[in-house]
Design a protein around this motif. Structure first.
Motif, PDB file in Angstrom:
ATOM      1  N   THR A   1       1.402   6.406  -0.873  1.00 39.78           N
ATOM      2  CA  THR A   1       0.571   5.543  -1.708  1.00 39.78           C
ATOM      3  C   THR A   1       1.351   5.045  -2.921  1.00 39.78           C
TER       4      THR A   1
ATOM      5  N   SER B   1       0.806  -1.226   0.000  1.00 40.85           N
ATOM      6  CA  SER B   1       0.000   0.000   0.000  1.00 40.85           C
ATOM      7  C   SER B   1       0.835   1.270   0.000  1.00 40.85           C
ATOM      8  N   THR B   2       1.999   1.229   0.666  1.00 43.69           N
ATOM      9  CA  THR B   2       2.811   2.440   0.818  1.00 43.69           C
ATOM     10  C   THR B   2       4.029   2.476  -0.103  1.00 43.69           C
TER      11      THR B   2
END
Length: 280
Positions: free
Chosen positions: A171, A102-103
């Motif tokens: 993101t 996700s990151t």
């Protein structure tokens, strides 16, 4: 029964059976030759793949190897699979570094390779392969990016400042890729870019985490490798010196080791002397 007619019929039928059903010496030799040709229509391909941090390898549309460890430590694997003796050879792999899905960041470990530091940082990728058919990683491979990030500039330093922001503020972007990416033929690769070549130092082979904190043979890292090749081949592991002394294969990735977190790459060729190649 010793009746002359019975004996004649018996021997006559035996002669007919031998003539019809027992192979002639020349025919027997031909059958043996054809059987041998059938055997040599396939060959065994072996070799080594080192991934930072994980990979899946496909050959002619079939998965032939999956990294034994999903994330850390960086490890190399022994691969062994059957291939046709001629025709098209098409290789494809999916590779990814240890970034969060996700990151795009990875949680940094300290120099011991055991303790998490709590830092969230950019990580780098890299893959190195050398197979017995002569296939090696180089810029001849075509690659495309599946996942990239983090997208935010503030997240793209070596490590983010946890006093200023949270990893959750970073993101990533997932890119579409063709379903044929791992098949024998995939025309989409024509638009992909050539792989970028790197050095061993660039991809950090042999860098921490230290694999001494992991159990063998479940974890196959080159860092603690011994010279007992048989053990490593049996368990799917590889001594680090296999790649330290390799001068033919080159670590590859896409154009950005840090920002491109998941990639797919392809390489195809026609076996010398083949007349039935269909792959590019």
């Amino acid at each position: 029964n010793n009746h002359p007619i019975f004996n004649f019929n018996f021997h006559f039928q035996s002669a007919i059976y031998s003539t019809l059903y027992q192979p002639h010496p020349i025919m027997a030799s031909l059958i043996a030759t054809l059987s041998l040709l059938k055997i040599v229509q396939s060959v065994q391909i072996t070799g080594w793949v080192y991934a930072d941090n994980w990979f899946e390898l496909y050959f002619n549309g079939e998965k032939v190897a999956t990294d034994t460890i999903e994330s850390i430590p960086n490890n190399a694997m022994y691969v062994d699979f059957t291939a046709p003796a001629e025709g098209s050879y098409s290789f494809a792999f999916l590779a990814q570094d240890n970034s969060n899905a996700s990151t795009g960041l990875e949680q940094r470990m300290d120099g011991t390779g055991i303790t998490w530091t709590g830092d969230w940082c950019m990580g780098d990728g890299g893959i190195l392969m050398h197979l017995s058919d002569g296939t090696v990683t180089s810029s001849d491979w075509k690659c495309t990016v599946v996942m990239e990030g983090p997208l935010e500039t503030a997240c793209q330093d070596e490590c983010i400042d946890l006093d200023v922001m949270s990893p959750s503020q970073c993101t990533v972007q997932y890119n579409e890729y063709p379903s044929c990416w791992n098949e024998t033929i995939c025309s989409s690769e024509d638009s992909w870019l050539s792989a970028t070549e790197y050095t061993i130092d660039d991809v950090g082979m042999g860098r921490t985490p230290d694999s001494s904190s992991y159990d063998y043979p479940n974890v196959c890292s080159g860092l603690d490798a011994t010279s007992t090749t048989e053990i490593y081949e049996t368990e799917g592991c590889v001594p680090k010196d296999k790649f330290d002394t390799d001068t033919t294969s080159t670590p590859i990735w896409t154009s950005d080791l840090d920002y491109h977190n998941r990639i797919i790459c392809r390489y195809s060729y026609c076996v010398e002397g083949s007349t039935n190649c269909t792959a590019p």
